[in-house]
Design a protein around this motif. Sequence first.
Motif, PDB file in Angstrom:
ATOM      1  N   ASN A  34      -0.026   4.092   1.661  1.00 61.79           N
ATOM      2  CA  ASN A  34       1.240   4.157   0.936  1.00 61.79           C
ATOM      3  C   ASN A  34       2.279   4.943   1.718  1.00 61.79           C
ATOM      4  O   ASN A  34       3.448   4.565   1.758  1.00 61.79           O
TER       5      ASN A  34
ATOM      6  N   LEU B 191       3.700   0.721   3.439  1.00 66.13           N
ATOM      7  CA  LEU B 191       3.215  -0.652   3.296  1.00 66.13           C
ATOM      8  C   LEU B 191       3.571  -1.149   1.902  1.00 66.13           C
ATOM      9  O   LEU B 191       3.733  -0.372   0.972  1.00 66.13           O
ATOM     10  N   LYS B 192       3.641  -2.466   1.770  1.00 69.94           N
ATOM     11  CA  LYS B 192       3.941  -3.043   0.460  1.00 69.94           C
ATOM     12  C   LYS B 192       2.753  -2.806  -0.477  1.00 69.94           C
ATOM     13  O   LYS B 192       1.609  -2.735  -0.040  1.00 69.94           O
ATOM     14  N   GLU B 193       3.076  -2.714  -1.755  1.00 72.21           N
ATOM     15  CA  GLU B 193       2.054  -2.438  -2.761  1.00 72.21           C
ATOM     16  C   GLU B 193       0.886  -3.426  -2.661  1.00 72.21           C
ATOM     17  O   GLU B 193      -0.275  -3.050  -2.717  1.00 72.21           O
TER      18      GLU B 193
ATOM     19  N   THR C 206      -0.106  -5.154  -0.095  1.00 69.55           N
ATOM     20  CA  THR C 206      -0.890  -4.920   1.120  1.00 69.55           C
ATOM     21  C   THR C 206      -1.863  -3.772   0.902  1.00 69.55           C
ATOM     22  O   THR C 206      -3.032  -3.843   1.292  1.00 69.55           O
TER      23      THR C 206
ATOM     24  N   LEU D  18       5.239  10.251  -3.468  1.00 70.89           N
ATOM     25  CA  LEU D  18       3.829   9.871  -3.409  1.00 70.89           C
ATOM     26  C   LEU D  18       2.999  10.655  -4.423  1.00 70.89           C
ATOM     27  O   LEU D  18       1.793  10.794  -4.267  1.00 70.89           O
TER      28      LEU D  18
ATOM     29  N   ARG E 154       9.880   2.773  -0.247  1.00 72.23           N
ATOM     30  CA  ARG E 154       8.919   2.226   0.703  1.00 72.23           C
ATOM     31  C   ARG E 154       9.519   2.130   2.101  1.00 72.23           C
ATOM     32  O   ARG E 154       8.880   2.443   3.097  1.00 72.23           O
TER      33      ARG E 154
ATOM     34  N   ARG F 127       9.624   5.524   3.913  1.00 72.95           N
ATOM     35  CA  ARG F 127       8.348   6.093   4.345  1.00 72.95           C
ATOM     36  C   ARG F 127       8.024   5.687   5.775  1.00 72.95           C
ATOM     37  O   ARG F 127       8.265   4.539   6.157  1.00 72.95           O
TER      38      ARG F 127
ATOM     39  N   GLU G 200       0.021  -1.806  12.150  1.00 74.36           N
ATOM     40  CA  GLU G 200       0.415  -2.215  10.800  1.00 74.36           C
ATOM     41  C   GLU G 200       1.606  -1.400  10.304  1.00 74.36           C
ATOM     42  O   GLU G 200       2.549  -1.946   9.735  1.00 74.36           O
TER      43      GLU G 200
ATOM     44  N   ALA H  57       5.382  -2.802   9.515  1.00 74.22           N
ATOM     45  CA  ALA H  57       5.878  -2.784   8.135  1.00 74.22           C
ATOM     46  C   ALA H  57       7.366  -2.443   8.094  1.00 74.22           C
ATOM     47  O   ALA H  57       8.026  -2.630   7.081  1.00 74.22           O
TER      48      ALA H  57
END
Lengths: 323, 347
Positions: free
Chosen positions: A226, A230-232, A234, B56, B84, B87, B114, B118
Amino acid sequence: MLKYIAKRVAIMLAMLMLVSTMIFFLFRAMPGDATAFIVDPSMPPEARELMAERYGLNDSKWVQYTIFMKDLVRLDFGNSFFYGRPVTDLIKERMPATLILMFSAMIIAYLIGVFGGAWMAWKRGSKLESAGVTFSLIFRSAPTFWVGLMMILVFSARLRWFPAQGMRTSGYSGDTFAEIFLTLDFLKHLILPSIVAGLYFIATPLLIMRNSMLEVLSEDYIEMANAKGLKEKTVLYKHAARNALLPVVTAGALFIGSAIGGQVLIEVVFSWPGLGREIVQAVTRHDYPLAQGAFIMISALMMFMNLVADILYAVLDPRISYK
Amino acid sequence: MNLLEVRNLDIDYVTQEGTLKAISDVSFDLKQGESIGLVGESGCGKTTLAKSIMRLLPKNGVISKGEMLFKGEDIVKKSKEEVRKLRLKEIAMISQSAMNALNPVYTVGDQLIEGIRAHSNATKEEAAKRAEEVFKIIGLEAKRLKSYPHQMSGGMKQRAIIAMALTLNPSLIIADEPTTALDVVVQDKILNQIIEIQKQINSSMVFITHDISVVSEICETIIVMYGGKIMEKANTKVFFKAPYHPYSLGLQNAFPSIKEIGEELISIPGSPPNLMKEQNGCRFQERCPFRTELCQKELPELKEVGEEHLIACHYPEKVNEFREDAKKRETWEGVRNRLIEESVGEA
Ligand SMILES: Nc1ncnc2c1ncn2[C@@H]1O[C@H](COP(=O)(O)OP(=O)(O)O)[C@@H](O)[C@H]1O
Ligand SMILES: [Mg+2]
């Protein structure tokens, strides 16, 4: 890894020998006279004697056992008393039907179970979650044959959506695999029993997935995922579900054993011409060779699936390495 | 210009036993390039504050009041998707638990890639190249990108996590006790690396630790927290020479590396307040050797006592007297005796 698989296969073969021995003696210990079933009691005694002689029923158990084991190594289970044909041929005929039904049910159960379980954990505490748990437990606890009959009643008798039994409409005949199994008619017959079996199986993957997912969701690497932005979805599927899947696979291996019991019931209820139904009939008919052969094949199938589950586990979890 | 402005922040945890006020009325500014050391005993709300900046917080944690302006925009009001995007790219976290912060089923490289992908349209190859670069900066071989977490030592994993936090040159790095899980030798090396890199990319940092000696080495500013509130905020150099707040005085006594050799360590008797309960007066009054009736009744505001030096104490003018007395063991023994008397009185 290859070495590990070879070792496992060797152990499997040894275990199969043991299982076969047990099955052989178990059948011999069953009450009832086998000759009465294969040899018509109204025949003159000499003819009966002759028949018994021909089937080897007069030999001592030990002699019978040695012959049985010798043939077994050559994958020869003898001739069925009832059908008068080689058991190997019969198994070859019945096995695909059983496998297809079983895998369809498993795919239904595991697909819905895994995704549904992950989703339920995500929606923890909601009404939908408790509905999911209740629903899966109802189908696990309700007798399979009852659920099967109810489904037949509703979807076949009332709604006439699906045929009630068998795996093809009478009059249809096919010889090759494609002609038998790759038809719309077969698919129609397959849907109802695989849904019933799937519903019966679903509780295990669904609930294990949900619980394991709840555990995984509190792990630090999920917070990290998180924190990476990253997207929820994912995080939920690629990170959490992927890890939560591991216990589901382990449980799956153990679950296969109990699944076979359910499979037999489903085949009987839906008159599914598979190995499971054949076993029930063979046992009531005292058709030793067929029952023995079928049992051994099912044992082999279970062991094989266990091995597959173990290998799958190693593929899914890089921390596991088999030596 | 201020990168981050936290204003009157309240954070509550909703539990079955009731509401726990983990952060109450916290305000501070963080300048571009500045690094703040956030210190205080375990449970004083450091992690809570850090996580709230990235939104978070665990499900039961709520920001009930206040705002957090990051580059002028309130993080509290942002949508999930907006947060998001912040982050890693803008605000990156180096978390407390190096051991479990990497997903065991993916290679470390994949996890870095990754993260990069993102937030950008980088291809796999471009992202992999960037991952190699940051690995080099942090002192890990590029081939380690192909390792799974279980194949790496604790130090390597922590480095990988630091590398992750750096990949996109964030404006703000939040390091929550980044080295507590590691052995001492590795700790020092990694700390130095974090600082070096932070200076290089000129990002701001919130560095959380319960060991104030670390802060003296690496942060320009220190914030001392207690019971969910800021007790003192000062320039680190000023703070270590001339702290004001009685709690800060007590903390300095309790840490070996700050004291000169030969002086004995004195710990602060008692334990932090239960934040489930209604708090009266100063949070620290129960354990404060200098408390008065006023302290038990009235909450002290955060006041300026010098240039960018803030404290929350009713008696800043008595600081010289406090500093003298705080060095004496008897002063703190007095607190211990008072605490014992009070607990006997209650029973
Ligand atoms: N998820 C949670 N639910 C309830 N209380 C929590 C939760 N997380 C932390 N707390 C409480 O909030 C307070 C602050 O915790 P934390 O921010 O972790 O402190 P620190 O990082 O300074 O040790 C502590 O009293 C802790 O018990
Ligand atoms: Mg903490």
